[in-house]
Write an enzyme that holds these catalytic residues in place. Structure first.
Site, PDB file in Angstrom:
ATOM      1  CG  ASP A  50     -36.221  -8.178  17.808  1.00  0.00           C
ATOM      2  OD1 ASP A  50     -35.703  -9.316  17.277  1.00  0.00           O
ATOM      3  OD2 ASP A  50     -37.259  -7.612  17.468  1.00  0.00           O
TER       4      ASP A  50
ATOM      5  CD  GLU B 132     -39.117 -12.076  13.823  1.00  0.00           C
ATOM      6  OE1 GLU B 132     -39.889 -12.730  13.000  1.00  0.00           O
ATOM      7  OE2 GLU B 132     -39.400 -11.882  15.104  1.00  0.00           O
TER       8      GLU B 132
END
Lengths: 352, 352
Positions: B72, B126
């Protein structure tokens, strides 16, 4: 709509008013109830402006008196519904100022033919920014509705006369820094840490005490908001401290602004509100007549109240209402039943 | 699904990864593409967990190494699609951390028979709250999938080794006062004014510098938010200061909590987050062997990274990846092509 009965006892009426919640911006149900009660009184001409209500007698008397009160309260603090304990009625707005509103409604219902023409004004949004104030809107849009020889604002004044009022200045003090990731905080400058100096200066500041017409106006300078924060892992680059200055009516807004700027010369200071107070004005005839009738020694009004809006229209105005003003905005506010009855009886006598 | 070709050049592969948007919570298309690419490699066993993908060699080697990266990115800031300018590849996630993901995918495709067994982990979320973190989910639900002798997190570290990571503690410090109307401010106690003492203590605080395995972990204690304010005319009775402590991995969360509480013994302190760091672990054999091979001088990792999740499993872990970590989360982030090639070549050499 909860109906209100203004012919009821003033205590019952105050309770009913307290039990219709009306935080600023949410006055519609209470304004509806007040408007309904006033429209039932054939000797009054009623107008609705936003969530404010104006009701006037049209008897052609020589003098006209405004009796005014705001309908809104500060946010609830677990102090609803109303609760009667001994001779004290507790609850949100009991003191500030549904007790005063109840007295005014009692007068409206009980005085079909008063000695002076009366304009009753019940208005919204007194406890929030001035640009939302219902009385300000009326004086701006329909000043003819509120012209009078004397205005009695039924703000809590311990059933005594509180004369004039202090001015209010609001300012934002910006403390700047430099953003950084908190894992490398030393690469930035923390604006919140730097704000300690501003808050400390406020903490150590001693406000003025100014005497006018024998009345002492005690000033005050308070931080009312502090805001800083970008994200949980970011050193903030800005901390804004909002301060509120209460200044004696002998100071102009311009002087008040200079006072604050001089206290914080090294910061950005943005003045967001700055409204003058009102001089006591007890030398004027209508005010002097009421004070003489009541037989009380006037005191200075420390809070800003809408008397200043009447003063700006050239109308002498004073605060006279039930409730200890120092209880306003406290969770434990109350109004003594005795003061409700006293204010009602005295004004009934003077106006009857 | 946009197909990915992990046999392509590492620059082309990084561009392809950047050009598949994958803000946190929207990783599905990228996870699909990565999963598809890995399933085409017959020497890897692939598992999909949410939008995370784990691929393992099963060669029965003496040692196993995890190579991990998150899929991400933070939200876009008008920095897509990717753009190559000289030797720098710009675009959302180029630095944090699609460059590292590209290197890992290159290794997966190019090393059918590595010297150590390898577990590749590509995971979601994350950049958001820890309870959504894909690696946290895997370590909780399937810890056997990520057990290893060493974990290499390909977070940007300028193609150097950043060892361990600091812990993070978040706390709210409450300063109490007593409400009053600002017109009679002296009847209350201004919590914002009192907060000056807390902010000043933070301003004057000197954070620790703690050396572990020759690496200096510089701590930091920052106010990241200040909140006070009831209404414009009310002396606030509460000021909350949120602080963020970055603490050296030699301190336990319990010690970090005591440290903050000892600094503010007279205030209410509420710990809202407290996660341990990770010791550098360079004394352990697998990590030492990699560092020696790379021939770089390790630096301490000051920000918290997911190396701490491996450390909690007992696995030594370090950060090693292309890109300047101070560019992470900036609109202008980029990764130097040279660092992509360098990381790829070095790891290929060590694992080949």
């Amino acid at each position: 709509m909860t109906p209100l009965d203004p012919t009821a006892d003033v205590l019952a009426l105050t309770r009913a008013l307290v039990d219709i919640p009306s935080e600023s911006g949410h006055e519609a149900p209470l304004a509806d109830a007040v408007e309904g009660a006033l429209r039932a009184l054939p000797w009054l001409t009623v107008e609705r402006i936003g969530h404010s209500v104006v009701a006037r007698s049209q008897l052609g008397r020589d003098r006209r008196v405004v009796i005014a009160g705001h309908l809104d309260t500060v946010p609830a603090a677990d102090n609803l519904p109303s609760r009667l304990d001994g001779g004290l009625l507790y609850g949100l707005g009991a003191c500030d100022m549904k007790g005063g509103v109840a007295v005014a409604l009692r007068l409206a219902a009980a005085l079909p033919a008063p000695a002076h023409d009366i304009t009753y004004v019940f208005y919204e949004c007194e406890e929030v920014a001035g640009d939302r104030n219902g009385l300000a809107r009326i004086t701006a849009e329909r000043p003819e509705l509120v012209r009078a020889d004397l205005a009695i604002l039924m703000e809590p004044s311990d059933a005594g006369v509180e004369a004039g009022c202090q001015g209010v200045l609001m300012a934002d003090i910006a403390v700047r820094g430099e953003r950084a990731h908190t894992a490398r905080a030393w690469k930035g400058v923390n604006a919140a840490h730097r704000a300690a100096a501003v808050l400390r200066r406020l903490d150590e500041h001693t406000a003025g005490r100014i005497t006018i017409d024998g009345l002492e106006y005690r000033e005050g300078l308070s931080a009312v908001a502090v805001r800083a924060g970008v994200a949980g892992n970011v050193v903030p680059d800005l901390c804004v401290i909002t301060v509120n200055l209460r200044f004696a009516p002998s100071r102009s807004p311009r002087e008040a602004e200079a006072y604050v700027r001089d206290l914080f010369p090294e910061y950005e200071v943005e003045i967001t509100e700055n409204i003058p107070g009102a001089l006591p004005g007890l030398d004027q005839e209508a005010a002097a007549s009421l004070v003489a009738y009541l037989g009380v020694a006037p005191r200075p009004k420390l809070g800003w109240t809408d008397v200043a809006r009447f003063a700006a229209l050239g109308t002498p105005a004073l605060n006279y209402g039930p409730g200890d003003p120092s209880l306003a905005h406290t969770a434990g506010e109350y109004v003594p039943v005795e003061q409700l009855r006293q204010c009602e009886a005295r004004l009934m006598g003077w106006l009857g």
